[in-house]
Write a protein that holds these residues in place. Structure first.
Motif, PDB file in Angstrom:
ATOM      1  N   UNK A 251       0.881  -1.284   0.103  1.00 23.74           N
ATOM      2  CA  UNK A 251      -0.072   0.043   0.074  1.00 23.74           C
ATOM      3  C   UNK A 251       0.828   1.344  -0.002  1.00 23.74           C
ATOM      4  N   UNK A 252       1.893   1.321   0.573  1.00 19.84           N
ATOM      5  CA  UNK A 252       2.816   2.201   0.873  1.00 19.84           C
ATOM      6  C   UNK A 252       3.481   2.770  -0.554  1.00 19.84           C
ATOM      7  N   UNK A 253       3.942   1.555  -1.399  1.00 20.54           N
ATOM      8  CA  UNK A 253       4.336   1.649  -2.598  1.00 20.54           C
ATOM      9  C   UNK A 253       3.526   2.496  -3.557  1.00 20.54           C
ATOM     10  N   UNK A 254       2.300   2.098  -3.680  1.00 21.18           N
ATOM     11  CA  UNK A 254       0.915   2.485  -4.477  1.00 21.18           C
ATOM     12  C   UNK A 254       0.901   4.134  -4.035  1.00 21.18           C
ATOM     13  N   UNK A 255       0.884   4.420  -2.697  1.00 22.42           N
ATOM     14  CA  UNK A 255       0.797   5.955  -2.340  1.00 22.42           C
ATOM     15  C   UNK A 255       1.953   6.597  -2.928  1.00 22.42           C
ATOM     16  N   UNK A 256       2.982   5.819  -2.804  1.00 20.81           N
ATOM     17  CA  UNK A 256       4.258   6.682  -3.280  1.00 20.81           C
ATOM     18  C   UNK A 256       4.246   7.136  -4.866  1.00 20.81           C
ATOM     19  N   UNK A 257       3.811   6.219  -5.418  1.00 24.23           N
ATOM     20  CA  UNK A 257       3.661   6.404  -7.035  1.00 24.23           C
ATOM     21  C   UNK A 257       2.779   7.727  -7.245  1.00 24.23           C
ATOM     22  N   UNK A 258       1.534   7.563  -6.378  1.00 30.63           N
ATOM     23  CA  UNK A 258       0.649   8.691  -6.689  1.00 30.63           C
ATOM     24  C   UNK A 258       1.090   9.887  -6.157  1.00 30.63           C
ATOM     25  N   UNK A 259       1.933  10.028  -5.231  1.00 32.89           N
ATOM     26  CA  UNK A 259       2.397  11.201  -4.571  1.00 32.89           C
ATOM     27  C   UNK A 259       3.534  11.818  -5.577  1.00 32.89           C
ATOM     28  N   UNK A 783      -3.565  19.006  -5.289  1.00 36.20           N
ATOM     29  CA  UNK A 783      -3.524  17.297  -5.553  1.00 36.20           C
ATOM     30  C   UNK A 783      -2.095  16.801  -5.128  1.00 36.20           C
ATOM     31  N   UNK A 784      -1.124  17.561  -5.152  1.00 35.85           N
ATOM     32  CA  UNK A 784      -0.079  17.304  -4.627  1.00 35.85           C
ATOM     33  C   UNK A 784      -0.049  17.154  -3.012  1.00 35.85           C
ATOM     34  N   UNK A 785      -0.670  18.019  -2.373  1.00 30.87           N
ATOM     35  CA  UNK A 785      -0.804  17.949  -0.774  1.00 30.87           C
ATOM     36  C   UNK A 785      -1.576  16.832  -0.572  1.00 30.87           C
ATOM     37  N   UNK A 786      -2.620  16.434  -1.283  1.00 25.53           N
ATOM     38  CA  UNK A 786      -3.510  15.375  -0.754  1.00 25.53           C
ATOM     39  C   UNK A 786      -2.655  14.091  -0.911  1.00 25.53           C
TER      40      UNK A 786
END
Length: 1013
Positions: A251-259, A783-786
């Motif tokens: 899950x952390x890997x997916x969130x890092x890609x989005x960020x 979008x970057x902050x979220x």
């Protein structure tokens, strides 16, 4: 080991030289050492032991008794022994400590012991090769050569019958101590102690391993958060934690890609907006540059013309400066010549002639300056010579008085040494007074202890009498009430134990205070305890009384007052002797200082003679060299005058004429050389100015030619036109700055518009035709902050799960290692614990109750008994043998030693205690034990060859038949060259053994030795 020859003098009862040839005596194997009791037989054996080991055969004997009281005190006592082992033939000589008369004065002085060891080529060698002269080294070397220490030697070579009679009858514990010292089995006891220590360490290691497992399990539960986890479930808990951590990591890997996408989008929008603003600014700057292009071109033309004019102006300025320098040099040269009135047309030649003359004499300036000092030094040396001659006379006078002064110091030292010789006797007097004071104090303590123990005896006797009365009273009352006791036991219908009747018409009843059997037993036990306490108190009182009697006898008629006076006198005597000893040292130091001073005076006398001779030679040589140097200086002054005359003739000026005026008594060579130096400097200055003027004239011509060439090259008609076109520095710098700024601005604008971002920004600039092309930076930043908030949340959750899983995994590994270490430690400790329990005779693993050290001694003891039985069968016709047992000694409650000893009588097929043997049997058994022990110790010592053997007293207890058997057995010991010496005064042995050493007393009180071969 074989004894060859023994010599002794002034030892024991032998005042004269005694020489015994053991090699000749033992030719037949057995020899006899006989003589009356107290005549000195044991002294011969003592001499052998002392020669080898520096001590006597008796364990408590002092070497002080070796010095014969019958010999002249001035005769040195000594023992000299020649012996042979497998290592070779050796000779050892020892002198015991003794008091000898002083060589000067009266009294005695203590002579310390000494020792010497030599290796001989053969027994007849009288000189040999020295091995050592130090007693400690000799003791170690002889133990190595013989292979036995002193105790082993006394148990194997010298066999005292009484000692082995005690060994035969001793309890097993006493035998254990002796055998342990002979066979050196203390190492097995130390091994058992070491095993016990390792057992304790192993048990402690197991306990520590268990504690480490418990600690590791607690840490695992804390790290994993599972309080129910144990050793078996730790791996499953770690697997589950790792699975949870892996899901959160995905899950952390997916969130890092989005960020990362949101950050990149925001950066792209921001960069494109900045490029739009930059393009707009660059276009505005380009318009400004186009407006000022004509003015910048005019500035460039003016700067080019000024650069050409600057070349011509620089060359013209150089030519003008050269003309100015020429004018100045010509004026300076004229001024110098006028000032010094110099008419010399060629000053350089005059300068060189004067310099050459100066170089010839300059080195003599220092020589001239040293002439007066050297003359003064010659006069000072002459005065020093006179003083040295006076000192030489004084030194000779002082040396003549030194011998008388030294003789006086020597006489004073001799007087002090005579007084200091009493120190040893004074120290013995002080020690005697101290011993008496100690004995008096001990007697007072013993008297108090005796009184206390007498009171204890009285109290114990009273208590024992009371306990006995109580027991007797209870027994009497029980006897009186036996009828009531029997009546209480009767049951109707049962026969009476006294009369047999089944009817009991008048049954006796027990009394209320009738004592029971338990009460009587308790009273008997109390009475026995009281009697034992009385016996103990009586024995303690007897011991205390004997100690008091011994101390009273030792003190004699002395009391505290007499001992105090004796101590005071002894202290004063010792203090006087020590003061005299200090005085002796002071006199010795004075004598040494006097001798050093005498040697110093002698050295000074010799040095003064040498110094006088050297001074005389040096004064003569210095005077001769001084006269020669004065003549050289005069020649140098004449040379300088000749050079100055030539300079004046050539027109060198005022300095040359002034230098000539210094000649004669008015000046020195140093002053003349200084004047020449000044003239040379003036001539060099004028010559240098001539050279500079010539060079300046050449430079002016060259500069004018350079101006003409520059005008033609730069395109100017003359220098005036070039100066008109030239610009000042400030104007030129201003114009160059304007041109450079315009060039830089043009380059920046062109480079900025050529950048890819600026080119691409043309499409992002909104126009009236396409206003929707504007970029939205606010939406991208939101979008970057979220995305960043979402990444932080998933990162914290994944990190927490990963840390918990890692910590649990690490603690699980620690737990597994602790479990494996505990299992390994437990397995390793089992062997150590069992071995330690066996060695310590623990009952649950070693039911015999025999320790390791005792077991080894049992085996050695069995060898000793076997060797003794071999001889017993020959001596006593096979009737008796010795038997060993691992049981306790009969009649003792001591721990099992495994060294019990019994006598087996094959005639009656019975076993006897060794203490029941007769005197002759005891001697025979003791001798066999001694010989058997000697054989075993010899084998244990590494196969040491015991060529000589002494057997002490005890033959008088044997009947003739047994004596024959014993002598026959001893004769068999001589097989292979062994020597056996029998020490006895039995008359029958004299008839059986022809080789003998006879010791007899003399009328003067000493003894003499006669050898029969």
């Amino acid at each position: 080991m074989y004894l060859h020859r023994l010599e002794l003098r002034a030892v024991g009862p032998y005042p004269d030289l005694v020489s015994i040839d053991f090699a000749s005596l033992a030719a037949s194997g057995v020899f006899l050492l006989e003589g009356p009791t107290g005549s000195g037989k044991s002294t011969i054996i003592d001499a052998v032991v002392y020669a080898l080991y520096g001590g006597l055969a008796g364990s408590d004997a002092s070497t002080d008794r070796l010095h014969s009281q019958h010999a002249d005190p001035a005769v040195e006592p000594f023992v000299d022994l020649v012996f042979e082992t497998g290592a070779g033939v050796f000779r050892v000589r020892r002198t015991p400590p003794y008091d000898r008369p002083k060589q000067r004065g009266t009294g005695t002085i203590r002579q310390q012991s000494s020792a010497q060891l030599f290796r001989l080529a053969d027994p007849s060698d009288l000189v040999g090769e020295p091995v050592s002269h130090r007693a400690p080294e000799i003791g170690v070397e002889i133990a190595r050569i013989v292979g036995l220490n002193r105790d082993q030697f006394l148990q194997t070579v010298v066999l005292p019958q009484g000692e082995f009679a005690r060994f035969l009858r001793a309890p097993g514990e006493d035998r254990r101590k002796l055998l342990q010292s002979l066979f050196g089995t203390a190492i097995y006891d130390r091994t058992a102690d070491e095993l016990a220590a390792r057992r304790r360490s192993a048990v402690a290691d197991v306990d520590a391993a268990d504690a480490r497992v418990r600690d590791a399990l607690g840490r695992f539960r804390q790290a994993s958060g599972d309080d129910d986890a144990d050793e078996s479930s730790a791996a499953d808990v770690v697997t589950e934690l790792r699975r949870t951590a892996a899901g959160l990591e995905r899950a952390r890997t997916t969130a890092r890609t989005d960020a990362e996408y949101a950050v990149a989008h925001l950066h792209d929008v921001t960069t494109r907006l900045a490029a739009v603003d930059r393009r707009r600014g660059l276009l505005a700057r380009a318009d400004a540059l186009a407006a000022g292009a004509a003015a910048v071109a005019g500035h460039r033309t003016a700067l080019g013309l000024a650069d050409h004019a600057a070349v011509v102006v620089a060359v013209a300025d150089g030519a003008a400066a050269a003309e100015d320098r020429l004018t100045a040099l010509v004026g300076e040269r004229s001024a110098v010549r006028d000032r010094h009135e110099m008419t010399d047309a060629v000053p350089r030649d005059t300068h060189d002639r004067l310099a050459a003359a100066r170089s010839e004499v300059r080195h003599l300036v220092d020589l001239e300056q040293s002439l007066d000092q050297r003359a003064a030094a010659v006069q000072s040396a002459a005065a020093d010579l006179e003083r040295t001659q006076t000192r030489l006379v004084e030194a000779a006078t002082a040396l003549s008085a030194r011998p008388d002064e030294r003789a006086e110091i020597v006489r004073a030292a001799a007087r002090s040494a005579e007084a200091a010789a009493d120190a040893a006797a004074a120290e013995r007097a002080v020690e005697t007074a101290q011993e008496l004071a100690g004995l008096l104090a001990a007697r007072r303590v013993a008297a108090g202890r005796t009184s206390e123990r007498a009171a204890a005896v009285t109290a114990a006797a009273t208590a024992a009498a009371a306990a006995l009365a109580t027991e007797n009273d209870l027994r009497a009352r029980r006897i009186a009430g036996l009828a009531g006791e029997l009546g209480a036991a009767l049951v109707p219908g049962d026969p009476c134990p006294v009369c047999g009747a089944v009817e009991h018409p008048a049954v006796a009843l027990p009394q209320d205070d009738h004592p029971s059997a338990e009460q009587i037993d308790a009273a008997a036990a109390a009475r026995a305890d009281a009697e034992r306490a009385l016996g103990t108190a009586t024995a303690d009182h007897a011991v205390a009384r004997a100690d008091l009697d011994r101390l009273t006898e030792a003190v004699g008629e002395h009391d505290d007052e007499s001992v105090a006076r004796q101590r005071t006198d002894a202290d004063a005597r010792l203090a006087a002797a020590r003061s005299a000893a200090d005085a002796v040292r002071d006199h010795e130091q004075r004598l040494q200082g006097h001798d050093r001073a005498t040697r110093a005076l002698e050295d000074d006398h010799t040095d003064l003679v040498t110094r006088i001779r050297l001074l005389a030679d040096r004064i003569d040589g210095d005077r001769t060299r001084l006269d020669a140097d004065r003549a050289r200086v005069d020649d140098a002054r004449r040379t300088v005058r000749a050079a100055l005359d030539q300079a004046v003739t050539a027109g060198a000026g005022t300095e040359a004429r002034a230098a000539l005026d210094l000649d004669g008594p008015r000046g020195t060579l140093a002053q003349e050389v200084a004047a020449v130096d000044a003239l040379i400097a003036v001539l060099r200055t004028v010559a240098d100015l001539d050279d500079l003027v010539t060079a300046a004239e050449r430079e002016v011509a060259d500069r004018k030619a350079e101006v003409d060439a520059a005008l033609q090259a730069q395109g100017f008609a003359d220098v005036t036109a070039a100066r008109s076109a030239a610009l000042g520095r400030a104007d030129a710098e201003r114009l160059r700055g304007l041109v450079a700024a315009a060039d830089r601005e043009q380059a920046v604008v062109e480079a900025g518009l050529a950048e890819p971002a600026a080119v691409a920004a043309a499409a992002d600039i909104p126009t009236d035709a396409d206003p929707g092309a504007a970029l939205d930076r606010g939406a991208a930043q939101t979008a970057r902050d979220a995305a960043a908030v979402a990444l932080d949340d998933t990162t914290r959750a994944a990190a927490a799960a990963g840390d918990r899983a890692t910590a649990a995994e690490r603690c699980a590994a620690d737990l597994a290692r602790a479990v494996r270490a505990r299992d390994t430690t437990s397995a390793e400790s089992r062997a150590v614990v069992r071995l330690a329990d066996i060695a310590a005779a623990a009952a649950h693993v070693n039911p015999t109750g025999i320790t390791l050290g005792t077991y080894v001694l049992m085996r050695r003891f069995e060898d000793v008994v076997a060797a003794a039985n071999d001889r017993l069968r020959a001596m006593l016709a096979g009737r008796f043998t010795l038997e060993t047992s691992d049981e306790r000694e009969t009649g003792t409650r001591a721990r099992r030693t495994g060294l019990a000893l019994a006598v087996r009588d094959h005639l009656t097929d019975s076993t006897r205690d060794p203490r029941s043997l007769s005197g002759g049997e005891t001697f025979t058994f003791s001798l066999c034990l001694a010989l058997g022990l000697a054989d075993v110790v010899q084998a244990e010592a590494g196969g040491v060859s015991l060529g000589t053997l002494f057997v002490d007293e005890g033959f008088g207890t044997l009947d003739p038949e047994t004596l024959d058997d014993v002598i026959g057995q001893l004769s068999r010991l001589t097989a292979g060259g062994r020597q056996v010496g029998i020490v006895s005064h039995v008359e029958e042995l004299k008839q059986r053994i022809p080789e003998r050493i006879a010791v007899r007393r003399t009328p003067e009180g000493g003894s003499q030795v006669t050898t029969t071969v």
